[in-house]
Design an enzyme around this catalytic site. Structure first.
Site, short mmCIF file in Angstrom:
data_model
loop_
_atom_site.label_atom_id
_atom_site.label_comp_id
_atom_site.label_asym_id
_atom_site.label_seq_id
_atom_site.Cartn_x
_atom_site.Cartn_y
_atom_site.Cartn_z
CE LYS A 5 -10.60 -3.16 4.50
NZ LYS A 5 -9.87 -4.34 5.03
CD GLU B 125 -3.02 -1.06 2.23
OE1 GLU B 125 -3.10 -0.04 2.93
OE2 GLU B 125 -3.78 -2.02 2.36
#
Ligand code: PGA
Ligand code: ZN
Length: 428
Positions: free
Chosen positions: A335, A203
Site C-alpha cells: 500500500k 468498500e
C-alpha cells in the site's frame, strides 16, 4: 525538462472525508496528479496521516498537510526533474525529518510522490504502467475482490474484515472481472432471499448480516456455486482477518461469537477454516504484535495457502526482511500510503521479491477515482491487485482501468492468474 508548478488542494474521498491532491506541472506543460487514499484499519507503524484535529470536519481536515506542501515541499521541487523519483522521494524524507512522516504527513508525501511519478510518465508520453515497466515484460495482476465487507468497514458487524473471492480459473483480467461480477450478483441475491440484504459496507461489499463468521464463509461458497462455478477450482476464497482490530497481546475477542481466544486458539480456528473452505489467501491472520502467532500459522498452512502481511509489514522493506528471517507470512500487501513515497513502496516490493514472497498491490478503504495502483500493480508486475468490492465507482474505476490496460494495443500480453498466489499448487 523540470518541474514548473506544484499545486496542492483538498478534495474528498469515498467516505466524504477530506484528502490531499497534488498536481505537478512540467515546463513542457505535461502534468501529473497524485491523491492520498486513507485507511480505517491501520497498522501502527504506517506513515502518519496528518489531520488537523479539532471539531471542524470531525478533525479530519488536511489544511496543515496542504500548507506543508505549499510552503516547504513545492519550493524544493521547482527546477528538479520529475524523472528523478528516487532523488525527489529522498528529499521528501529529509524535509520531513521524522521516522514515520509525522511532521509533513504521509498523506502529503504520498500525494506529492505519486504526482511526480505521473508527471514523469506524462513527460515520457507513456501510460504509467508502461513507464514503470521500462521495457520489461509484464502481466496483468490477479484480482482479489471483496464480496462481504466486515470489521471496521461495517460497524464491526462481523469480526473478519474482508470476505473476498479470487477467480483462480480465469485466464485474463477481463474474464476474472466477469466471473467476479457473477459471484457478487449471486451473493446479493442470496442475501435478498434470506431477507438480509442491507446495503453495502465501506468498500462496496454486501453488508454482512450473519450470526457467526463461518456463516459468511458458507454464504460465500453458496454464492460461488449459485453463480455456476466450482469453489476452489474456478473461484476461491481470500480473507482479510485484520486481526489487529480485535486482538492485542496475543488475546483475541470474536464479538460475533462472544468468544475470547488466545493466539493458539485463533490459529487453530483459522487452520480449521483452511481445511473446510476453499481458502487460498489469508491476510493479517494474527495481530501485528503477535509475531509468534504469525510464524506458527505460516508454518502450519504456508505451504498450501498465501499468508499475507498488511498491518504487520506496513509496506516496509525492513519489516519484510525481518519477517522473512523469522518465517512469518509468505506474501506482502503493498500500500503506497503506508510507506509514504513511491520509492519506499517499490523497495518493499523488491524486498518481498528477493525473499520469494508474493506481492499484492492494494487500495485503502478510503479511496477516490484515482487509478494509479492498477498501473503500479501492472508496471511493477506485482502479480496481484486488491481494491475492494465490485460496486461503487471508486472501486469500479480501478477494475475498469485494468480492463482498458488489457485491451489496448501495446498492452501487456499476459495475465498472472493463480500462479501469482504464494503457497498454492503451481503458485509463487
Ligand atoms: P484499510 O483496510 O484501508 O481500512 O486500512 C484495508 C485492509 O486492511 O486491507
Ligand atoms: Zn488488510
Amino acid at each position: 525538462m523540470t518541474i514548473q508548478h506544484v499545486h496542492a488542494r483538498r478534495i474528498w474521498d469515498s467516505r466524504g472525508r477530506p484528502t490531499v491532491e497534488v498536481e505537478v506541472v512540467n515546463q513542457d506543460g505535461t502534468s501529473g496528479i497524485g491523491i492520498a487514499p486513507a485507511g480505517a484499519s491501520r497498522g501502527t507503524r504506517e506513515a502518519v496521516e496528518l489531520r488537523d484535529g479539532g471539531t471542524r470536519l470531525g478533525g479530519l481536515d488536511v489544511q496543515q498537510a496542504l500548507r506543508g506542501i505549499e510552503r516547504e515541499i513545492a519550493p524544493q521541487l521547482l527546477g528538479r526533474a520529475a524523472a528523478d523519483q528516487a532523488g525527489i522521494d529522498a528529499l521528501l524524507l529529509a524535509l520531513d525529518g521524522t521516522p514515520h512522516k509525522a511532521r509533513l504527513g504521509g498523506n502529503a508525501t504520498i500525494a506529492t510522490s505519486l504526482a511526480v511519478l505521473h508527471a514523469a510518465a506524462a513527460q515520457a508520453r507513456q501510460p504509467l504502467w508502461q513507464y514503470l515497466a521500462q521495457g520489461r515484460p509484464v502481466r496483468l495482476p490477479l484480482p482479489q475482490v471483496q464480496i462481504f465487507g466486515g470489521g471496521a468497514h461495517a460497524g464491526r458487524r462481523v469480526d473478519v474484515q474482508d470476505f473476498m473471492v479470487i477467480a483462480t480459473g480465469a485466464t485474463s483480467f477481463g474474464e476474472a472481472m466477469e466471473m467476479t461480477a457473477e459471484v457478487y450478483r449471486a451473493a446479493g441475491e442470496l442475501m435478498a432471499q434470506r431477507g438480509s440484504l442491507a446495503g453495502v459496507a465501506d468498500e462496496g461489499g454486501w453488508w454482512p448480516s450473519f450470526s457467526r463468521n463461518e456463516e459468511a464463509l458458507d454464504a460465500l461458497v453458496a454464492a460461488i456455486e449459485k453463480a455456476g462455478y466450482t469453489p476452489g477450482t474456478d473461484v476461491a476464497i481470500a480473507l482479510d482477518i485484520a486481526a489487529s482490530e480485535f486482538g492485542s497481546g496475543r488475546r483475541y475477542r470474536l464479538a460475533l461469537e462472544n468468544q475470547d481466544l488466545d493466539s493458539n486458539a485463533l490459529c487453530e480456528r483459522l487452520v480449521r477454516w483452511v481445511e473446510r473452505y476453499p481458502i487460498v489467501s489469508i491476510e493479517d491472520p494474527l495481530a501485528e504484535d503477535d509475531e509468534p502467532g504469525l510464524v506458527a500459522l505460516t508454518r502450519a498452512v504456508g505451504d498450501r495457502v498465501q499468508v499475507v502481511g498488511d498491518d504487520y509489514l506496513v509496506t516496509s522493506a525492513d519489516r519484510v526482511r525481518r519477517a522473512a528471517g523469522l518465517g512469518a507470512c509468505n506474501c506482502v500487501l503493498i500500500k503506497p500510503n503506508q510507506a509514504g513515497t513511491v520509492t519506499e513502496t517499490l523497495a518493499a516490493l523488491q524486498a518481498a521479491r528477493e525473499r520469494g514472497y508474493a506481492t499484492i498491490v492494494s487500495a485503502r478503504s478510503g479511496e477516490t477515482e484515482d487509478v494509479a495502483i492498477v498501473h503500479l500493480a501492472t508496471g511493477w508486475n506485482a502479480g496481484q491487485l486488491k481494491v475492494g468490492s465490485f460496486a461503487r465507482s471508486e472501486r469500479m474505476a480501478k477494475w475498469n482501468e485494468g480492463i482498458r490496460i488489457e485491451s489496448r494495443a501495446g498492452a501487456p500480453a499476459g495475465f498472472w492468474g493463480r500462479q501469482s498466489l504464494a503457497g498454492s499448487p503451481g503458485g509463487a
